[in-house]
Design a protein around this motif. Structure first.
Motif, mmCIF file in Angstrom:
data_model
loop_
_atom_site.group_PDB
_atom_site.id
_atom_site.type_symbol
_atom_site.label_atom_id
_atom_site.label_comp_id
_atom_site.label_asym_id
_atom_site.label_seq_id
_atom_site.Cartn_x
_atom_site.Cartn_y
_atom_site.Cartn_z
ATOM 1 N N LYS A 155 0.686 -1.027 0.276
ATOM 2 C CA LYS A 155 0.199 0.091 0.187
ATOM 3 C C LYS A 155 1.216 1.545 -0.041
ATOM 4 C CE LYS A 155 -3.999 1.324 2.091
ATOM 5 N NZ LYS A 155 -4.669 0.827 4.159
ATOM 6 N N LYS A 209 0.818 4.990 0.175
ATOM 7 C CA LYS A 209 0.521 6.825 1.172
ATOM 8 C C LYS A 209 0.767 7.589 0.422
ATOM 9 C CE LYS A 209 -1.777 4.630 5.377
ATOM 10 N NZ LYS A 209 -2.823 4.986 5.315
ATOM 11 N N ASP A 219 -3.231 5.040 -0.633
ATOM 12 C CA ASP A 219 -4.597 4.832 0.350
ATOM 13 C C ASP A 219 -4.102 6.429 1.070
ATOM 14 O OD1 ASP A 219 -6.115 5.642 2.524
ATOM 15 O OD2 ASP A 219 -5.015 4.080 3.886
ATOM 16 N N ASN A 233 -6.102 8.596 2.470
ATOM 17 C CA ASN A 233 -6.525 9.647 3.331
ATOM 18 C C ASN A 233 -7.003 10.884 3.457
ATOM 19 O OD1 ASN A 233 -3.825 7.754 4.891
ATOM 20 N ND2 ASN A 233 -5.698 7.033 6.090
ATOM 21 N N GLU A 239 -7.875 3.591 -1.757
ATOM 22 C CA GLU A 239 -8.771 3.542 -0.095
ATOM 23 C C GLU A 239 -8.769 5.260 -0.338
ATOM 24 O OE1 GLU A 239 -7.333 1.298 2.202
ATOM 25 O OE2 GLU A 239 -7.304 2.675 3.562
ATOM 26 N N ASP A 294 -12.066 2.905 4.345
ATOM 27 C CA ASP A 294 -11.543 2.849 5.233
ATOM 28 C C ASP A 294 -12.571 2.895 6.706
ATOM 29 O OD1 ASP A 294 -10.291 1.916 7.284
ATOM 30 O OD2 ASP A 294 -8.063 2.734 6.532
ATOM 31 N N GLU A 295 -11.875 5.019 6.630
ATOM 32 C CA GLU A 295 -12.270 5.623 7.782
ATOM 33 C C GLU A 295 -13.446 5.769 7.889
ATOM 34 O OE1 GLU A 295 -9.279 6.181 6.250
ATOM 35 O OE2 GLU A 295 -8.779 8.099 5.757
ATOM 36 N N LYS A 300 -11.069 -3.652 10.617
ATOM 37 C CA LYS A 300 -9.993 -3.132 11.100
ATOM 38 C C LYS A 300 -10.383 -3.585 12.372
ATOM 39 C CE LYS A 300 -7.056 0.277 8.430
ATOM 40 N NZ LYS A 300 -6.827 1.961 8.667
HETATM 41 MG MG LIG Z 1 -6.842 3.429 5.103
#
Ligand SMILES: [Mg+2]
Length: 385
Positions: free
Chosen positions: A169, A171, A200, A202, A226, A251-252, A275
């Motif tokens: 992954k 970032k 990802d 975020n 993601e 995800d979040e 998670k």
């Molecule tokens: Mg994530």
């Protein structure tokens, strides 16, 4: 009929929240924050027969609003007084009690997973078997944080040569987007065609920036992306997902059954990251079932877990078909300078084996815990009084 005669007893007599701090040799940086110290909270549940269960809660203020101090406070002042005196087999009752308090997902999950550890030890069976026992190992995926392209590429190559990891992954979410595009290209060139790469963000980019990055990365060969932009940008997020050539993972934005249902049915994502750090075992099982019902892929994510948290992810992920199909994010403990576990975690040929002992199958090194815990050290202010 007396209800208590139907219910096996093993009573919870104490729940403790023990803060510790272990530095990362290499900090992890990403769009929503950075981590240089594992300042987690160990959750310990003790029964009247002396069984001890463990789990840990990682504070992630930028994602869940929890801090090390808030986790300790809610465990000791809100949850423990309600749970002490209950049977360890009253798992759903304990879940209902905790859900009367909103938020605090990693604190609740820590209690839930420590309770499963207790139950496994009481029954002399692994939590992995109790949950489903589907397979005995998982392929590992590693998270690569922000850095310059050469260094990220070198790190990926070293991880593959040392541990056999071949899924990464990356970032992203920085400005300008070309900084991250350059990293993705460098990692692909360093690893060649057979490595799995995915992104990802975020929530670091907006939808237009995300779409531009995806166009620039069309030939890099990604398996999924993601949270590239915030799910709260409701209309533009849906616009982005409709145009994404890759699976778009929530995800979040989707840590609970209700948020998963809302995000998936509204078109804000079409795959799910689970998670254990935020949904424990009890609610992760519910999420796996929900994802199966919705017909979406599930991926086992990493809350930048330390060693014990990684074992919890491994135990859950290997227990189910749906969570064992793809490499799981299990390796960021490699960057920690020490472990609280008595046994070493091992990644060999890109895989981790599930511990086989009762409960979670691992033990806490109490000497190391004494060394790294931060609640028994004299405050610098105390020296002044
Ligand atoms: Mg994530």
């Amino acid at each position: 009929m007396n209800k208590s005669t139907l219910r096996p007893r093993e009573t919870i007599v104490a729940i403790r929240a023990i803060p510790y701090a272990i530095p990362y040799g290499k900090p992890l940086r990403f769009a929503s924050g950075s981590i240089s110290v594992a300042d987690n909270v160990l959750i310990q549940i003790e029964t009247d027969n002396g069984i001890i269960g463990w789990a840990e809660a990682p504070p992630r203020p930028y994602t869940y609003g929890e801090t090390q101090e808030s986790i300790i406070a809610v465990v000791e002042k809100v949850f423990a007084p309600q749970i002490i005196g209950r049977s360890i087999f009253d798992r759903e009752g304990i879940r209902s009690l905790m859900n009367r308090t909103i938020g605090n997902p990693t604190a609740k999950s820590g209690i839930d997973m420590a309770l499963w550890d207790v139950i496994g030890k009481r029954l002399d069976i692994s939590v992995h078997q109790l949950l489903g026992g589907y397979t005995d190992s998982l392929k590992v995926s590693h998270m690569l944080g922000f850095d310059d392209p050469q260094r990220v590429g070198d790190e990926a190559v070293e991880l593959r040569e040392t541990y056999g990891i071949n899924s990464f992954k990356i970032k992203v979410g920085r400005h300008p987007i070309d900084d991250d595009v350059a990293v993705c290209r460098a990692v692909r060139e360093a690893l060649g065609e057979d490595a799995e790469l995915y992104l990802d963000g975020n929530r670091g980019w907006n939808a237009v920036e995300s779409a531009a990055a995806l166009r620039k990365l069309a030939d890099v060969g990604l398996s999924r992306v993601e949270e590239l932009n915030p799910a709260d940008e409701i209309t533009s997020r849906k616009w982005l997902v409709e145009r994404s050539p890759f699976l778009f993972v929530a995800d979040e934005s989707a840590p609970t059954q209700a948020t998963v249902t809302r995000e998936i049915l509204s078109g804000a994502a079409n795959a799910l990251s689970i998670k254990t750090a935020r949904s424990g075992f009890t609610d992760s099982v519910r999420l796996i079932g929900l994802a199966e019902g919705l017909g979406i892929e599930t991926f086992l994510g990493n809350q930048i877990d330390a060693h014990l948290g990684t074992v919890c992810s491994l135990v859950l992920g290997a227990a189910f078909d749906a969570t064992s199909r793809h490499p799981a994010e299990l390796s960021n403990w490699l960057d920690l300078e020490d472990s609280l576990l008595t046994e070493d975690l091992v990644i060999r040929n890109g895989e981790m084996k599930v511990p086989t002992g009762p409960g979670l199958g691992v033990d806490i090194d109490l000497d190391k815990l004494q060394h790294y815990r931060v609640d028994n050290q004299m405050s610098p202010l105390a020296l002044l009084t």
